[in-house]
Design a protein around this motif. Structure first.
Motif, PDB file in Angstrom:
ATOM      1  N   UNK A   1      64.705  38.689  75.624  1.00  0.00           N
ATOM      2  CA  UNK A   1      65.711  39.695  75.316  1.00  0.00           C
ATOM      3  C   UNK A   1      65.090  41.088  75.328  1.00  0.00           C
ATOM      4  N   UNK A   2      63.911  41.229  74.724  1.00  0.00           N
ATOM      5  CA  UNK A   2      63.234  42.524  74.696  1.00  0.00           C
ATOM      6  C   UNK A   2      62.908  43.003  76.101  1.00  0.00           C
ATOM      7  N   UNK A   3      62.498  42.094  76.966  1.00  0.00           N
ATOM      8  CA  UNK A   3      62.190  42.455  78.342  1.00  0.00           C
ATOM      9  C   UNK A   3      63.434  42.991  79.045  1.00  0.00           C
ATOM     10  N   UNK A   4      64.571  42.357  78.817  1.00  0.00           N
ATOM     11  CA  UNK A   4      65.821  42.811  79.430  1.00  0.00           C
ATOM     12  C   UNK A   4      66.219  44.198  78.910  1.00  0.00           C
ATOM     13  N   UNK A   5      66.041  44.421  77.617  1.00  0.00           N
ATOM     14  CA  UNK A   5      66.402  45.709  77.026  1.00  0.00           C
ATOM     15  C   UNK A   5      65.526  46.826  77.604  1.00  0.00           C
TER      16      UNK A   5
END
Length: 431
Positions: free
Chosen positions: A395-399
């Motif tokens: 999720x952090x990578x996508x953000x």
């Protein structure tokens, strides 16, 4: 824009593209047992880890004729989704699970995996047999080992030696620093017309990862606090913006046809990836470029791994089969010859230290102009620091990628983009 369709032996590309079809196969003579009590052992895997597991089971089953050993293979994303569901519901649990390194944080921070540090398994006694980062990455937040490493992907910088020579540059011009890497890219573009890299995300990712303090996570510190406003993220975004503004990235995504065409035509001067990329380019992506590529350690002597595979035992799997599952995991991870064979056939660089020795590592790699690159990858593997995985890693990578797009496409200030990403991650973590 179409994705490439790789041959079945293209392990890393299959993982990246998630194109393999699901299959179930029984292995070994136990499948033909007609009488007597039958014991079952199920391994859940993904392509082409399933191929390696089946090869091991062929001989393993001969020593356990009373066991019906089965490998259940699903497409990469489907496998990890199915395992998430199985662990949370305790339904249809396999005895052994293969996990890709990028998913390990999500699984290890829960309670679904067996504690292999427990006396019944005593995995701690095996610690010194693996490259340090691979074994330490398998620890959960309490420090217990919940998985065993089998392969890793030491990162390196692939570069076209002929294009560097044409531009009057040397390897050192690419590797002194990330700033020098970008400056060399400007000269390459001006003198050869080749792009430095396929997409700036590759550069952003490695600068962020390379600057991660040992023992912390890429996006979260060791206390689980988001840290995407830190200097390494600022530097990564600034470098990415500079590359895009100077037109040094081709804006093509890895594993798509236009990316492969650019590699074939000498339009991409460098590629940042795991060591397995050499096999991918040599075997099917760009075999016509053989002899033109070389590899170097990443700029600033950064060391990191691109992917890897672990084996784990579900905590709520059948208790009577756990010791059998543990025996199989040890055979999958500790057998030197099998590890070497997996490296030679599937580009699966061994996490086992004993499998990193021998004449194969001193042999020249023809695709890389005869360079003895495996020794370079071995050196990198032993220097890779431990980077903690977090359950919100993906999720952090996508953000962060979304905010990078805002910077590159819409001119959003870097500081504000990272602050917005930080706020979203803090909100998500507090839910």
């Amino acid at each position: 824009m179409q994705r490439l369709s790789p041959p079945p032996t293209s392990r890393r590309h299959v993982l990246a593209n998630s194109l393999a079809a699901a299959l179930v196969s029984a292995t070994g003579p136990a499948a033909a047992l007609a009488a007597g009590p039958e014991r079952r052992l199920t391994v859940a895997a993904f392509p082409l880890v399933d191929v390696i597991a089946k090869d091991v089971l062929k001989t393993w089953a001969q020593r356990h004729p009373e066991v019906r050993a089965e490998v259940i293979s699903r497409q990469y994303d489907d496998h990890h989704t199915a395992m998430t569901t199985a662990l949370s519901t305790s339904g249809h649990l396999p005895d052994v699970i293969a996990l890709e390194a990028s998913y390990l944080g999500r699984f290890s921070l829960g309670t679904g995996l067996e504690d292999l540090s427990a006396p019944a398994f005593d995995a701690e006694r095996l610690r010194d047999r693996f490259v340090p980062f691979a074994f330490q990455t398998a620890r959960n937040r309490e420090g217990r080992v919940v998985a065993m490493p089998t392969d890793i992907g030491p990162g390196s910088l692939f570069y076209r030696a002929d294009l560097l020579a044409q531009a009057g540059l040397t390897e050192a011009d690419l590797t002194r620093s990330w700033e020098d890497y970008v400056e060399a890219g400007a000269q390459l573009k001006a003198r050869t017309g080749a792009y430095l890299i396929g997409d700036v995300r590759l550069l952003k990712d490695i600068v962020v990862r390379a600057g991660t303090p040992a023992g912390e996570g890429q996006f979260f510190d060791n206390q689980g606090r988001a840290q995407v406003t830190s200097p390494r993220f600022v530097r990564a975004f600034e470098l990415a913006r500079k590359v895009r503004r100077q037109g040094l990235d081709a804006r093509v995504e890895v594993w798509f046809n236009d990316w492969a065409e650019m590699l074939k035509r000498g339009r991409l001067a460098t590629e940042i990836s795991g060591c397995w990329m050499a096999g991918q380019m040599a075997n099917w992506v760009a075999p016509g470029t053989a002899g033109k590529w070389r590899v170097a350690q990443l700029p600033e002597n950064a060391y990191c791994s691109y992917g890897g595979t672990y084996y784990a035992i579900p905590r709520r799997s059948a208790p009577e089969r756990k010791q059998l599952a543990w025996q199989l995991i040890q055979e999958l991870t500790l057998d030197r010859q099998r590890q070497l064979e997996a490296f030679q056939s599937q580009d699966a660089f061994p996490a086992l230290l004993a499998a990193q020795e021998g004449p194969f590592f001193d042999q020249p790699v023809p695709f890389l102009g005869g360079q003895k690159a495996r020794a370079l990858w071995r050196d990198a593997a032993r220097r890779i620091p431990v980077v903690r995985m977090h359950k919100q890693q993906k999720f952090a990578d996508e953000v962060v990628n979304g905010e990078l797009d805002n910077v590159l496409e819409y001119g959003k200030p870097i500081a504000r983009a990272l602050e917005d990403a930080q706020a979203l991650l803090v909100h998500r973590a507090n839910r």
